[in-house]
Design a protein around this motif. Structure first.
Motif, PDB file in Angstrom:
ATOM      1  N   GLY A  71     -66.896 -61.209  19.558  1.00  0.00           N
ATOM      2  CA  GLY A  71     -65.578 -61.815  19.469  1.00  0.00           C
ATOM      3  C   GLY A  71     -64.655 -60.983  18.601  1.00  0.00           C
ATOM      4  N   HIS A  72     -63.393 -61.357  18.590  1.00  0.00           N
ATOM      5  CA  HIS A  72     -62.383 -60.612  17.831  1.00  0.00           C
ATOM      6  C   HIS A  72     -62.399 -61.002  16.355  1.00  0.00           C
ATOM      7  CE1 HIS A  72     -60.446 -58.910  21.401  1.00  0.00           C
ATOM      8  NE2 HIS A  72     -60.606 -60.087  21.969  1.00  0.00           N
ATOM      9  N   GLY A  73     -62.224 -59.986  15.514  1.00  0.00           N
ATOM     10  CA  GLY A  73     -62.112 -60.239  14.080  1.00  0.00           C
ATOM     11  C   GLY A  73     -63.390 -60.760  13.463  1.00  0.00           C
ATOM     12  N   PHE A  74     -64.546 -60.315  13.955  1.00  0.00           N
ATOM     13  CA  PHE A  74     -65.815 -60.779  13.394  1.00  0.00           C
ATOM     14  C   PHE A  74     -65.853 -60.419  11.913  1.00  0.00           C
ATOM     15  CE2 PHE A  74     -70.483 -60.605  12.796  1.00  0.00           C
ATOM     16  CZ  PHE A  74     -70.786 -61.895  13.234  1.00  0.00           C
ATOM     17  N   PRO A  75     -66.007 -61.403  11.023  1.00  0.00           N
ATOM     18  CA  PRO A  75     -65.813 -61.173   9.580  1.00  0.00           C
ATOM     19  C   PRO A  75     -66.621 -60.014   9.006  1.00  0.00           C
ATOM     20  CG  PRO A  75     -65.970 -63.516  10.029  1.00  0.00           C
ATOM     21  CD  PRO A  75     -66.289 -62.824  11.323  1.00  0.00           C
ATOM     22  N   GLU A  76     -67.895 -59.890   9.369  1.00  0.00           N
ATOM     23  CA  GLU A  76     -68.726 -58.832   8.801  1.00  0.00           C
ATOM     24  C   GLU A  76     -68.235 -57.444   9.223  1.00  0.00           C
ATOM     25  OE1 GLU A  76     -72.940 -59.445   9.369  1.00  0.00           O
ATOM     26  OE2 GLU A  76     -72.712 -61.615   9.176  1.00  0.00           O
ATOM     27  N   VAL A  77     -67.775 -57.342  10.462  1.00  0.00           N
ATOM     28  CA  VAL A  77     -67.276 -56.056  10.949  1.00  0.00           C
ATOM     29  C   VAL A  77     -65.957 -55.706  10.260  1.00  0.00           C
ATOM     30  CG1 VAL A  77     -66.448 -54.802  12.981  1.00  0.00           C
ATOM     31  CG2 VAL A  77     -68.443 -56.300  13.167  1.00  0.00           C
ATOM     32  N   VAL A  78     -65.044 -56.663  10.179  1.00  0.00           N
ATOM     33  CA  VAL A  78     -63.755 -56.420   9.523  1.00  0.00           C
ATOM     34  C   VAL A  78     -63.959 -56.011   8.067  1.00  0.00           C
ATOM     35  CG1 VAL A  78     -61.608 -57.506   8.759  1.00  0.00           C
ATOM     36  CG2 VAL A  78     -62.484 -57.969  11.049  1.00  0.00           C
ATOM     37  N   SER A  79     -64.850 -56.716   7.374  1.00  0.00           N
ATOM     38  CA  SER A  79     -65.121 -56.404   5.961  1.00  0.00           C
ATOM     39  C   SER A  79     -65.680 -54.996   5.803  1.00  0.00           C
ATOM     40  CB  SER A  79     -66.097 -57.434   5.385  1.00  0.00           C
ATOM     41  OG  SER A  79     -66.434 -57.122   4.052  1.00  0.00           O
ATOM     42  N   ALA A  80     -66.586 -54.610   6.696  1.00  0.00           N
ATOM     43  CA  ALA A  80     -67.185 -53.275   6.606  1.00  0.00           C
ATOM     44  C   ALA A  80     -66.138 -52.184   6.835  1.00  0.00           C
ATOM     45  CB  ALA A  80     -68.308 -53.151   7.631  1.00  0.00           C
ATOM     46  N   ILE A  81     -65.239 -52.408   7.796  1.00  0.00           N
ATOM     47  CA  ILE A  81     -64.188 -51.419   8.061  1.00  0.00           C
ATOM     48  C   ILE A  81     -63.238 -51.309   6.864  1.00  0.00           C
ATOM     49  CG2 ILE A  81     -62.177 -50.911   9.506  1.00  0.00           C
ATOM     50  CD1 ILE A  81     -63.685 -52.306  11.816  1.00  0.00           C
ATOM     51  N   GLN A  82     -62.850 -52.444   6.303  1.00  0.00           N
ATOM     52  CA  GLN A  82     -61.945 -52.431   5.153  1.00  0.00           C
ATOM     53  C   GLN A  82     -62.567 -51.700   3.970  1.00  0.00           C
ATOM     54  OE1 GLN A  82     -61.348 -56.668   4.789  1.00  0.00           O
ATOM     55  NE2 GLN A  82     -59.404 -56.622   5.917  1.00  0.00           N
ATOM     56  N   LYS A  83     -63.834 -51.966   3.733  1.00  0.00           N
ATOM     57  CA  LYS A  83     -64.530 -51.321   2.611  1.00  0.00           C
ATOM     58  C   LYS A  83     -64.625 -49.813   2.825  1.00  0.00           C
ATOM     59  CE  LYS A  83     -68.864 -51.515  -0.018  1.00  0.00           C
ATOM     60  NZ  LYS A  83     -70.206 -52.173  -0.122  1.00  0.00           N
ATOM     61  N   GLN A  84     -64.920 -49.390   4.063  1.00  0.00           N
ATOM     62  CA  GLN A  84     -65.015 -47.970   4.348  1.00  0.00           C
ATOM     63  C   GLN A  84     -63.656 -47.289   4.249  1.00  0.00           C
ATOM     64  OE1 GLN A  84     -67.637 -45.864   4.779  1.00  0.00           O
ATOM     65  NE2 GLN A  84     -66.018 -44.321   4.765  1.00  0.00           N
ATOM     66  N   ALA A  85     -62.598 -47.964   4.703  1.00  0.00           N
ATOM     67  CA  ALA A  85     -61.262 -47.380   4.661  1.00  0.00           C
ATOM     68  C   ALA A  85     -60.830 -47.089   3.230  1.00  0.00           C
ATOM     69  CB  ALA A  85     -60.259 -48.306   5.336  1.00  0.00           C
ATOM     70  N   GLU A  86     -61.297 -47.904   2.301  1.00  0.00           N
ATOM     71  CA  GLU A  86     -60.970 -47.677   0.890  1.00  0.00           C
ATOM     72  C   GLU A  86     -61.687 -46.453   0.345  1.00  0.00           C
ATOM     73  OE1 GLU A  86     -62.101 -51.307  -0.954  1.00  0.00           O
ATOM     74  OE2 GLU A  86     -60.420 -52.462  -0.139  1.00  0.00           O
ATOM     75  N   THR A  87     -62.814 -46.076   0.976  1.00  0.00           N
ATOM     76  CA  THR A  87     -63.595 -44.924   0.522  1.00  0.00           C
ATOM     77  C   THR A  87     -63.110 -43.630   1.162  1.00  0.00           C
ATOM     78  OG1 THR A  87     -65.541 -46.337   0.244  1.00  0.00           O
ATOM     79  CG2 THR A  87     -65.941 -43.967   0.355  1.00  0.00           C
ATOM     80  N   ALA A  88     -63.046 -43.640   2.496  1.00  0.00           N
ATOM     81  CA  ALA A  88     -62.547 -42.478   3.241  1.00  0.00           C
ATOM     82  C   ALA A  88     -62.408 -42.857   4.701  1.00  0.00           C
ATOM     83  CB  ALA A  88     -63.485 -41.284   3.105  1.00  0.00           C
ATOM     84  N   MET A  89     -61.391 -42.323   5.363  1.00  0.00           N
ATOM     85  CA  MET A  89     -61.170 -42.601   6.779  1.00  0.00           C
ATOM     86  C   MET A  89     -61.765 -41.530   7.667  1.00  0.00           C
ATOM     87  SD  MET A  89     -57.288 -44.110   6.656  1.00  0.00           S
ATOM     88  CE  MET A  89     -57.260 -44.486   8.395  1.00  0.00           C
ATOM     89  N   SER A  90     -61.914 -40.306   7.140  1.00  0.00           N
ATOM     90  CA  SER A  90     -62.487 -39.223   7.938  1.00  0.00           C
ATOM     91  C   SER A  90     -62.887 -38.074   7.022  1.00  0.00           C
ATOM     92  CB  SER A  90     -61.480 -38.736   8.979  1.00  0.00           C
ATOM     93  OG  SER A  90     -62.031 -37.715   9.772  1.00  0.00           O
ATOM     94  N   PHE A  91     -63.982 -37.410   7.399  1.00  0.00           N
ATOM     95  CA  PHE A  91     -64.440 -36.246   6.644  1.00  0.00           C
ATOM     96  C   PHE A  91     -64.447 -34.979   7.497  1.00  0.00           C
ATOM     97  CE2 PHE A  91     -66.725 -39.800   4.545  1.00  0.00           C
ATOM     98  CZ  PHE A  91     -66.311 -39.606   3.236  1.00  0.00           C
ATOM     99  N   GLY A  92     -64.834 -35.119   8.777  1.00  0.00           N
ATOM    100  CA  GLY A  92     -65.099 -33.932   9.578  1.00  0.00           C
ATOM    101  C   GLY A  92     -66.322 -33.208   9.053  1.00  0.00           C
ATOM    102  N   ALA A  93     -67.214 -33.971   8.431  1.00  0.00           N
ATOM    103  CA  ALA A  93     -68.443 -33.436   7.834  1.00  0.00           C
ATOM    104  C   ALA A  93     -69.507 -34.531   7.921  1.00  0.00           C
ATOM    105  CB  ALA A  93     -68.189 -33.038   6.375  1.00  0.00           C
ATOM    106  N   PRO A  94     -70.785 -34.187   7.729  1.00  0.00           N
ATOM    107  CA  PRO A  94     -71.854 -35.172   7.891  1.00  0.00           C
ATOM    108  C   PRO A  94     -71.788 -36.299   6.855  1.00  0.00           C
ATOM    109  CG  PRO A  94     -72.736 -32.932   7.951  1.00  0.00           C
ATOM    110  CD  PRO A  94     -71.317 -32.828   7.488  1.00  0.00           C
ATOM    111  N   THR A  95     -72.245 -37.490   7.287  1.00  0.00           N
ATOM    112  CA  THR A  95     -72.356 -38.643   6.396  1.00  0.00           C
ATOM    113  C   THR A  95     -73.682 -39.350   6.635  1.00  0.00           C
ATOM    114  OG1 THR A  95     -71.408 -40.252   7.948  1.00  0.00           O
ATOM    115  CG2 THR A  95     -69.853 -39.018   6.559  1.00  0.00           C
ATOM    116  N   GLU A  96     -74.130 -40.090   5.626  1.00  0.00           N
ATOM    117  CA  GLU A  96     -75.358 -40.865   5.774  1.00  0.00           C
ATOM    118  C   GLU A  96     -75.185 -41.965   6.823  1.00  0.00           C
ATOM    119  OE1 GLU A  96     -78.654 -43.319   3.060  1.00  0.00           O
ATOM    120  OE2 GLU A  96     -76.782 -42.614   2.142  1.00  0.00           O
ATOM    121  N   LEU A  97     -73.959 -42.485   6.942  1.00  0.00           N
ATOM    122  CA  LEU A  97     -73.700 -43.528   7.929  1.00  0.00           C
ATOM    123  C   LEU A  97     -74.061 -43.074   9.346  1.00  0.00           C
ATOM    124  CD1 LEU A  97     -70.247 -44.994   6.807  1.00  0.00           C
ATOM    125  CD2 LEU A  97     -72.419 -46.241   6.951  1.00  0.00           C
ATOM    126  N   GLU A  98     -73.788 -41.808   9.662  1.00  0.00           N
ATOM    127  CA  GLU A  98     -74.118 -41.284  10.985  1.00  0.00           C
ATOM    128  C   GLU A  98     -75.623 -41.336  11.234  1.00  0.00           C
ATOM    129  OE1 GLU A  98     -71.799 -37.544  12.078  1.00  0.00           O
ATOM    130  OE2 GLU A  98     -71.431 -37.707   9.931  1.00  0.00           O
TER     131      GLU A  98
END
Length: 433
Positions: A71-98
């Protein structure tokens, strides 16, 4: 009921969009060319609902063409995106998340390796290149009506025979490209066997949607996928399943798990991004040993593995992995939609076929079984147009084409089911006049 005159802002936005965006849209199906009228411009989504620029509310049976399974706006997904956006939006380099996303995909599907890309088109295009590089062969078999993105190799149509060499289906696709793409009707093993016989030792790959989703929902006939697998094994052909739609939607392991057939390479998208633009292709280690930087087959992408897309997809997949009952819940609701629609179509005396597998479903206004592109084309598109606009005015947003599958999310509940069937009853009654 929504009065079409209450969509003034969508109309003005479409007029404005046409000045600088081709056709006023960034993907053709959004233009409503198949059903007529003005496309709806949306500004908000929540749970099972979409809200347009005029504040009208619609039950969503498209779900961004599949990815919004939670569904739209699933709370856990929205929270995870917001938290990541505060850290970095893009690296163009490897991350542990990948790594975590790759591990999760491989664990859920049973594949060996996976490479992230940014769209389903990229995934399918890259899988074909890898199959050609691995086999040293050039030709590919695809199926009429199956959509694998807009790469040149895929924009090919079948001729009038049972199976034939492809012809370009879009200006800009060269005849040379077309000659390396062979086409056959979906669900027709005999046509595939004939193509293999006519091109011995030249077929690099067979690519198919395990459940077609761009000629309506068309499941495979019994034995069809098993037959393709056997043909590929017999002739040294790479078997590619395009699971951009079906991956993580039909089961935790996608169509491979649901149908009990394994592919050599698999293409993913939609759900693995949880609503973010993303794609991936994966499969056997021995094949992936041929891709750069380990091998000579080149593939790259600056934003592949973008942390926002990865964390959105990872959160979605982890929820599905931890809550496997979600699939039974969505399948059951989709089955109830099918049952209710059948009762109403029978009640009002319409000729129809409903195709469904899991949470993918489509209605065809015809009196013959829909098993491939040609039979899908037999549907009465005028009736579908009436049905689409009628449902739209009743606050139910269906795909604006008779040749697209519906995607159901887990947020569709009793009230949404009741409203949908009530709306369909009213619309079908009106269509009889």
């Amino acid at each position: 009921m929504i009065n079409p005159t209450e969509r003034k802002r969508s109309e003005s936005l479409f007029e404005r969009a046409n000045k600088h965006i081709p056709g006023g849209v960034n993907s053709p199906v959004r233009a409503f060319k198949s059903v007529g009228g003005t496309p709806i411009f949306f500004k908000k989504a929540e749970g099972a609902y979409l809200f347009d620029e005029d504040e009208n509310r619609y039950i969503d049976f498209i779900n961004s063409w599949g990815p919004m399974i939670l569904g739209h706006g699933f709370p856990e997904v929205v929270s995870a995106i917001q938290k990541q956006a505060e850290t970095a939006m893009s690296f163009g380099a490897p991350t542990e998340l990948e790594i975590e996303l790759a591990e999760t995909i491989c664990e859920m599907t049973g594949i060996d390796m996976v490479r992230m890309v940014n769209s389903g088109t990229e995934a399918c295009m890259s899988a074909i290149r890898l199959a050609r590089g691995y086999t040293g062969r050039n030709k590919v078999i695809k199926f009429e009506g199956c959509y694998h993105g807009h790469a040149d190799s895929f924009l090919i149509k079948a001729g009038s025979g049972v199976s034939t060499l492809g012809l370009p289906n879009s200006p800009g696709v060269t005849s040379g490209t077309a000659q390396d793409t062979l086409t056959a009707p979906f669900n027709n093993l005999a046509a595939v066997e004939k193509l293999i016989e006519e091109n011995p030792g030249e077929i690099a790959a067979i690519i198919t949607e395990p459940v077609a989703g761009n000629m309506g929902c068309i499941p495979p006939l019994e034995g069809y996928m098993e037959g393709l697998r056997a043909l590929c094994d017999e002739h040294g052909i790479v078997f590619i399943m395009d699971e951009v739609m079906t991956g993580f939607r039909l089961a935790p392991g996608g169509a491979q798990e649901r149908l009990g057939v394994k592919a050599d390479l698999v293409c993913y998208g939609k759900v693995i991004g949880g609503g973010m633009p993303v794609g991936a292709f994966g499969g056997k280690r021995e094949i992936f040993d041929h891709i750069a930087p380990n091998g000579p087959v080149y593939q790259a992408g600056t934003l592949s593995g973008n942390p926002l897309a990865v964390v959105s997809g990872l959160t979605t997949l982890n929820y599905l992995k931890d809550h496997p009952e979600t699939y039974a819940q969505i399948d059951h609701m989709t089955e109830r939609i099918e049952t209710g629609m059948r009762e109403l179509l029978d009640k009002h005396g319409f000729e129809y076929r409903i195709n469904r597998l899991g949470s993918m479903i489509s209605i065809h206004f015809c009196d013959t079984d829909v098993v491939d592109f040609n039979s899908a084309m037999e549907g009465n598109n005028d009736k579908f147009k009436q049905f689409f606009h009628g449902m739209l005015n009743e606050g139910v947003y269906l795909p604006p084409s008779a040749f697209e599958t519906w995607f159901i999310s887990m947020t569709i509940g009793e009230s949404e089911l009741e409203h949908t069937l009530y709306a369909a009853d009213r619309v079908l009654q009106e269509m009889k006049k």
